[in-house]
Write an enzyme that holds these catalytic residues in place. Structure first.
Site, mmCIF file in Angstrom:
data_model
loop_
_atom_site.group_PDB
_atom_site.id
_atom_site.type_symbol
_atom_site.label_atom_id
_atom_site.label_comp_id
_atom_site.label_asym_id
_atom_site.label_seq_id
_atom_site.Cartn_x
_atom_site.Cartn_y
_atom_site.Cartn_z
ATOM 1 N N VAL A 1 1.082 -1.233 0.000
ATOM 2 C CA VAL A 1 -0.033 0.023 -0.112
ATOM 3 C C VAL A 1 0.858 1.385 0.207
ATOM 4 O O VAL A 1 0.399 2.523 0.349
ATOM 5 C CB VAL A 1 -0.767 -0.021 1.130
ATOM 6 C CG1 VAL A 1 -2.202 -1.127 1.086
ATOM 7 C CG2 VAL A 1 -0.117 -0.298 2.493
ATOM 8 N N CYS A 2 2.075 1.099 -0.333
ATOM 9 C CA CYS A 2 3.052 2.259 -0.526
ATOM 10 C C CYS A 2 3.030 2.600 -1.965
ATOM 11 O O CYS A 2 3.379 1.898 -2.616
ATOM 12 C CB CYS A 2 4.215 2.067 0.185
ATOM 13 S SG CYS A 2 5.392 3.465 0.457
ATOM 14 N N ILE A 3 2.933 3.973 -2.219
ATOM 15 C CA ILE A 3 3.325 4.671 -3.588
ATOM 16 C C ILE A 3 4.437 5.314 -3.722
ATOM 17 O O ILE A 3 4.335 6.418 -4.600
ATOM 18 C CB ILE A 3 1.850 5.008 -4.193
ATOM 19 C CG1 ILE A 3 1.434 5.989 -3.059
ATOM 20 C CG2 ILE A 3 0.589 4.052 -4.309
ATOM 21 C CD1 ILE A 3 0.051 6.840 -3.572
#
EC number: 1.7.1.7
Length: 325
Positions: free
Chosen positions: A172-174
């Site tokens: 869930v890291c961008i």
């Protein structure tokens, strides 16, 4: 330098020396304590809360409590009052320094403190490490996150007892999309690169998609592996439960997402829905058994025997067998 990640590496088995995987010891030592497995749930609001941390501590697992909307001093007081070790997260802002001062004033000392910011190779982290070592010298300080050998060397020299490696590889890291920087897509190589210069434990943070990735992380230098998505989505998970088409999900979002921050500023995380997996205890048992199996495939009986195996890179310019030299 070889560039690879979890999905294009396989470890090569060695002659098995045990009759059953149950003979293999998956435990690991960190900060003077022994833990059942080399895995820790990510310190995120949709992964851990007070009750989960208490259960983990009471059952032999490491944990790091998140730092959002939490009174750290009260948390430490309550955990130690239950006879549990206290493991908290801090940032590098004035309220975090105030928290340290409150610990000193109340005679409390967390056993573990994780300095937890997205770009941990910074003077602000150096200053916080120094402050912690002055005010709470008995705390085991984990600092991060970083992604280069230079950063690991600096954090260790600044006084960190362990470093957390991984910038943006999480589900869930961008960060890599928003900034163009990070270890997403080559996290395992970054871990190997950083471990070569490390003299203290490394916690590999992010990019884990299956239990076998834990063994790969240990092989390339991790003492502990921090995992978000595999630990999210359980019955006990603090994320909101959502039902779609008859299936139950738990929300899971990054610590730098607008869902976590409550505002759409400096966003480097996103929100997804994880299918409900059942009970966390069952996942932890399965994870321990899978790590035990990994140890048996390594030809050893102890966790760190995994570091002795060779590996192959699948596809790409670096493809082929890589012997342990």
């Amino acid at each position: 330098m070889e560039i690879f990640d979890y999905d294009n590496i396989l470890l090569l088995p060695r002659k098995c020396r045990v009759e059953s995987r149950s003979e293999c010891d998956a435990s690991v030592e960190l900060g003077g304590r022994s833990f059942r497995i080399p895995a820790v749930p990510a310190n995120m609001k949709t992964v851990v809360d007070e009750s989960i941390c208490t259960w983990l501590a009471q059952n032999g697992y490491f944990y790091v409590m998140h730092r959002f909307d939490l009174d750290n001093v009260q948390f430490v007081r309550e955990m130690q009052g239950k006879g549990c070790f206290a493991s908290i997260s801090l940032g590098v802002k004035k309220p975090d320094y105030d928290t340290v001062d409150r610990f000193v004033a109340e005679g409390l000392c967390p056993e573990y403190i994780t300095i937890d910011i997205a770009h941990g190779h910074a003077d602000s982290v150096k200053n916080m490490i120094g402050y912690l070592k002055e005010k709470l010298p008995r705390s085991f300080v984990i600092a991060g996150n970083v992604g280069t050998p230079e950063a690991v060397i600096d954090l260790e020299n600044w006084g960190a007892d362990a470093t957390k490696v991984g910038i943006g590889p999480g589900k869930v890291c961008i960060t890599k999309l928003k900034t163009g920087f990070g270890t997403g897509g080559w996290q395992l190589s970054a871990l190997k690169w950083c471990a070569r210069v490390a003299t203290k434990p490394i916690i590999a943070d992010g990019g884990i998609r299956s239990h076998g990735d834990i063994a790969k992380s240990v092989r390339f230098g991790a003492t502990m592996v921090m995992i978000g998505s595999l630990f999210a989505g359980h019955e006990e998970s603090p994320g909101q439960t959502v039902e779609e088409n008859g299936q139950r999900f738990k929300e899971y979002y990054g610590s730098a997402s607008d869902f976590n921050k409550g505002e759409y500023k400096h966003v480097e995380g996103k929100r997804i829905l994880e299918p409900v997996k059942g009970l966390l205890a069952n996942t932890l048992i399965e994870m321990e058994q899978d790590v035990q199996s990994s140890i048996s495939y390594s030809g050893g009986k102890k966790l760190m025997d995994i570091r002795k195996v060779n590996y192959v890179i699948l596809g790409g310019d670096n493809a082929g067998e890589h012997l342990l030299m």
